[in-house]
Design a protein around this motif. Structure first.
Motif, mmCIF file in Angstrom:
data_model
loop_
_atom_site.group_PDB
_atom_site.id
_atom_site.type_symbol
_atom_site.label_atom_id
_atom_site.label_comp_id
_atom_site.label_asym_id
_atom_site.label_seq_id
_atom_site.Cartn_x
_atom_site.Cartn_y
_atom_site.Cartn_z
ATOM 1 N N MET A 1 0.848 -1.199 0.000
ATOM 2 C CA MET A 1 0.000 0.000 0.000
ATOM 3 C C MET A 1 0.883 1.249 0.000
ATOM 4 O O MET A 1 1.802 1.371 0.815
ATOM 5 C CB MET A 1 -0.886 0.010 1.245
ATOM 6 C CG MET A 1 -1.880 1.169 1.288
ATOM 7 S SD MET A 1 -2.966 1.046 2.738
ATOM 8 C CE MET A 1 -3.972 2.497 2.481
ATOM 9 N N PRO A 2 0.667 2.207 -0.938
ATOM 10 C CA PRO A 2 1.526 3.390 -1.004
ATOM 11 C C PRO A 2 1.409 4.232 0.260
ATOM 12 O O PRO A 2 0.369 4.285 0.900
ATOM 13 C CB PRO A 2 0.989 4.141 -2.246
ATOM 14 C CG PRO A 2 -0.401 3.624 -2.437
ATOM 15 C CD PRO A 2 -0.385 2.207 -1.961
ATOM 16 N N ALA A 3 2.521 4.898 0.615
ATOM 17 C CA ALA A 3 2.534 5.746 1.810
ATOM 18 C C ALA A 3 1.605 6.944 1.616
ATOM 19 O O ALA A 3 1.446 7.456 0.513
ATOM 20 C CB ALA A 3 3.961 6.218 2.084
ATOM 21 N N PHE A 4 0.982 7.362 2.730
ATOM 22 C CA PHE A 4 0.086 8.510 2.671
ATOM 23 C C PHE A 4 0.890 9.798 2.511
ATOM 24 O O PHE A 4 1.931 9.977 3.146
ATOM 25 C CB PHE A 4 -0.748 8.587 3.958
ATOM 26 C CG PHE A 4 -1.584 9.837 4.050
ATOM 27 C CD1 PHE A 4 -2.719 9.995 3.276
ATOM 28 C CD2 PHE A 4 -1.218 10.861 4.911
ATOM 29 C CE1 PHE A 4 -3.479 11.137 3.359
ATOM 30 C CE2 PHE A 4 -1.977 12.021 5.003
ATOM 31 C CZ PHE A 4 -3.107 12.150 4.227
ATOM 32 N N ASN A 5 0.388 10.687 1.666
ATOM 33 C CA ASN A 5 1.025 11.987 1.453
ATOM 34 C C ASN A 5 -0.009 13.070 1.745
ATOM 35 O O ASN A 5 -1.037 13.150 1.067
ATOM 36 C CB ASN A 5 1.528 12.095 0.004
ATOM 37 C CG ASN A 5 2.355 13.349 -0.230
ATOM 38 O OD1 ASN A 5 2.250 14.334 0.506
ATOM 39 N ND2 ASN A 5 3.190 13.319 -1.254
ATOM 40 N N ILE A 6 0.249 13.901 2.753
ATOM 41 C CA ILE A 6 -0.716 14.928 3.153
ATOM 42 C C ILE A 6 -1.005 15.903 2.025
ATOM 43 O O ILE A 6 -2.105 16.474 1.944
ATOM 44 C CB ILE A 6 -0.220 15.686 4.415
ATOM 45 C CG1 ILE A 6 -1.321 16.618 4.954
ATOM 46 C CG2 ILE A 6 1.057 16.444 4.129
ATOM 47 C CD1 ILE A 6 -2.597 15.937 5.359
ATOM 48 N N ASP A 7 -0.055 16.097 1.122
ATOM 49 C CA ASP A 7 -0.284 17.033 0.015
ATOM 50 C C ASP A 7 -1.447 16.590 -0.868
ATOM 51 O O ASP A 7 -2.088 17.423 -1.516
ATOM 52 C CB ASP A 7 0.985 17.200 -0.829
ATOM 53 C CG ASP A 7 2.054 18.002 -0.098
ATOM 54 O OD1 ASP A 7 1.675 18.857 0.722
ATOM 55 O OD2 ASP A 7 3.240 17.769 -0.335
ATOM 56 N N ASP A 8 -1.736 15.283 -0.895
ATOM 57 C CA ASP A 8 -2.874 14.807 -1.673
ATOM 58 C C ASP A 8 -4.184 15.355 -1.104
ATOM 59 O O ASP A 8 -5.101 15.700 -1.851
ATOM 60 C CB ASP A 8 -2.906 13.274 -1.686
ATOM 61 C CG ASP A 8 -1.756 12.682 -2.480
ATOM 62 O OD1 ASP A 8 -1.229 13.395 -3.356
ATOM 63 O OD2 ASP A 8 -1.382 11.525 -2.222
ATOM 64 N N MET A 9 -4.279 15.433 0.226
ATOM 65 C CA MET A 9 -5.476 15.998 0.850
ATOM 66 C C MET A 9 -5.528 17.512 0.674
ATOM 67 O O MET A 9 -6.584 18.089 0.426
ATOM 68 C CB MET A 9 -5.510 15.671 2.350
ATOM 69 C CG MET A 9 -5.973 14.264 2.670
ATOM 70 S SD MET A 9 -6.262 14.008 4.445
ATOM 71 C CE MET A 9 -7.862 14.814 4.648
ATOM 72 N N LEU A 10 -4.377 18.152 0.782
ATOM 73 C CA LEU A 10 -4.334 19.616 0.683
ATOM 74 C C LEU A 10 -4.689 20.098 -0.719
ATOM 75 O O LEU A 10 -5.148 21.227 -0.893
ATOM 76 C CB LEU A 10 -2.948 20.128 1.080
ATOM 77 C CG LEU A 10 -2.589 19.962 2.563
ATOM 78 C CD1 LEU A 10 -1.123 20.325 2.802
ATOM 79 C CD2 LEU A 10 -3.497 20.816 3.443
ATOM 80 N N ARG A 11 -4.476 19.226 -1.723
ATOM 81 C CA ARG A 11 -4.795 19.635 -3.100
ATOM 82 C C ARG A 11 -6.291 19.838 -3.308
ATOM 83 O O ARG A 11 -6.698 20.429 -4.311
ATOM 84 C CB ARG A 11 -4.260 18.588 -4.086
ATOM 85 C CG ARG A 11 -2.830 18.865 -4.550
ATOM 86 C CD ARG A 11 -2.446 17.992 -5.724
ATOM 87 N NE ARG A 11 -2.054 16.665 -5.300
ATOM 88 C CZ ARG A 11 -0.824 16.328 -4.930
ATOM 89 N NH1 ARG A 11 0.131 17.242 -4.925
ATOM 90 N NH2 ARG A 11 -0.531 15.085 -4.572
ATOM 91 N N GLU A 12 -7.118 19.358 -2.377
ATOM 92 C CA GLU A 12 -8.560 19.582 -2.487
ATOM 93 C C GLU A 12 -8.919 21.047 -2.233
ATOM 94 O O GLU A 12 -10.012 21.477 -2.564
ATOM 95 C CB GLU A 12 -9.301 18.713 -1.462
ATOM 96 C CG GLU A 12 -9.131 17.212 -1.661
ATOM 97 C CD GLU A 12 -9.878 16.431 -0.590
ATOM 98 O OE1 GLU A 12 -10.736 17.033 0.085
ATOM 99 O OE2 GLU A 12 -9.609 15.226 -0.434
ATOM 100 N N TYR A 13 -7.985 21.783 -1.636
ATOM 101 C CA TYR A 13 -8.271 23.157 -1.217
ATOM 102 C C TYR A 13 -7.463 24.179 -2.012
ATOM 103 O O TYR A 13 -6.414 23.860 -2.581
ATOM 104 C CB TYR A 13 -7.915 23.336 0.262
ATOM 105 C CG TYR A 13 -8.714 22.487 1.219
ATOM 106 C CD1 TYR A 13 -9.886 22.982 1.785
ATOM 107 C CD2 TYR A 13 -8.288 21.213 1.570
ATOM 108 C CE1 TYR A 13 -10.616 22.205 2.679
ATOM 109 C CE2 TYR A 13 -9.013 20.425 2.461
ATOM 110 C CZ TYR A 13 -10.173 20.938 3.011
ATOM 111 O OH TYR A 13 -10.893 20.173 3.897
#
Length: 226
Positions: free
Chosen positions: A1-13
């Motif tokens: 499973m790929p590591a979580f990257n917080i920037d993926d969530m921040l790209r929603e904003y």
């Protein structure tokens, strides 16, 4: 499973006001400090928790609580004891004492409290009011990007072998071309024999070839040593 990257969530904003000094959007005062970051999706868009934690506040903030002026606020305490504040919400989707996981909806984007428009004021506090820290920097420390695992000694050895094989193949190809070139220039009469020998004892031929080239060129340029 790929590591979580917080920037993926921040790209929603969309960031409309970062953490740090700024001009107050309501009073116009230039010497103010923005204690969080303003993030925008769309009015009443779901706001999701950036971290796992426990809900410690889920209602309109009143004076004396540390949330006064921020409208409807959801606060989440993370594993480090830091408080994540989601402010100016239109409503809440959780209750005090609830356990939430990253990605759970805690409320919806709004413009309650001291606000000039629909947005999320996201703030991280080390302890209580006045102990804010850069929320984006904190999230990136909280979710460090993992480095790829180092190759095992066996894989490293196999990779080295593959590289050496590729180099040897390249050397043989160059040697073939050198033999062909000498044959075309009629400096070498037994090209096929050299190529056959090249396949049987490549290392020996590769060692002999520079000397052969020297002798052939010397003969061509000096008339056989006369």
């Amino acid at each position: 499973m790929p590591a979580f990257n917080i920037d993926d969530m921040l790209r929603e904003y969309r960031v409309t006001s970062p953490y740090g000094p700024r001009k107050d959007p309501i009073t116009g005062a230039s010497e103010t400090f923005h204690t969080g970051v303003d993030l925008v999706k769309a009015h009443r868009a779901p706001i999701r928790a950036f971290v796992d934690g426990t809900i410690t506040h889920a209602k309109i903030g009143v004076s004396g609580t540390g949330y006064g002026g921020f409208g409807i606020v959801v606060a989440v305490r993370d594993k480090n004891g830091y408080t994540h504040m989601y402010a100016h919400l239109d409503d809440v989707s959780v209750h005090v004492g609830d356990m939430v996981q990253r990605g759970d909806v805690v409320g919806h984007q709004g413009s309650t409290g001291r606000s000039t428009g629909s947005h999320l004021h996201y703030e991280v506090r080390r302890r209580g009011y006045g102990t804010h820290t850069d929320p984006i920097a904190y999230l990136r420390e909280y979710y460090p990007v993992s480095k790829p695992d180092a190759p095992t000694p066996e894989l490293a050895e196999k990779a080295e072998e593959d590289v050496m094989k590729a180099i040897e193949a390249w050397k043989l190809e160059l040697a073939d071309k050198a033999i062909d070139s000498l044959a075309v220039k009629k400096l070498l009469q037994n090209a096929d024999e050299w190529k056959a020998r090249l396949r049987k004892e490549p290392q020996k031929v590769l060692e002999d070839l520079p000397w052969l080239l020297f002798v052939m060129v010397d003969r061509a340029t000096n008339g056989g040593g006369k």
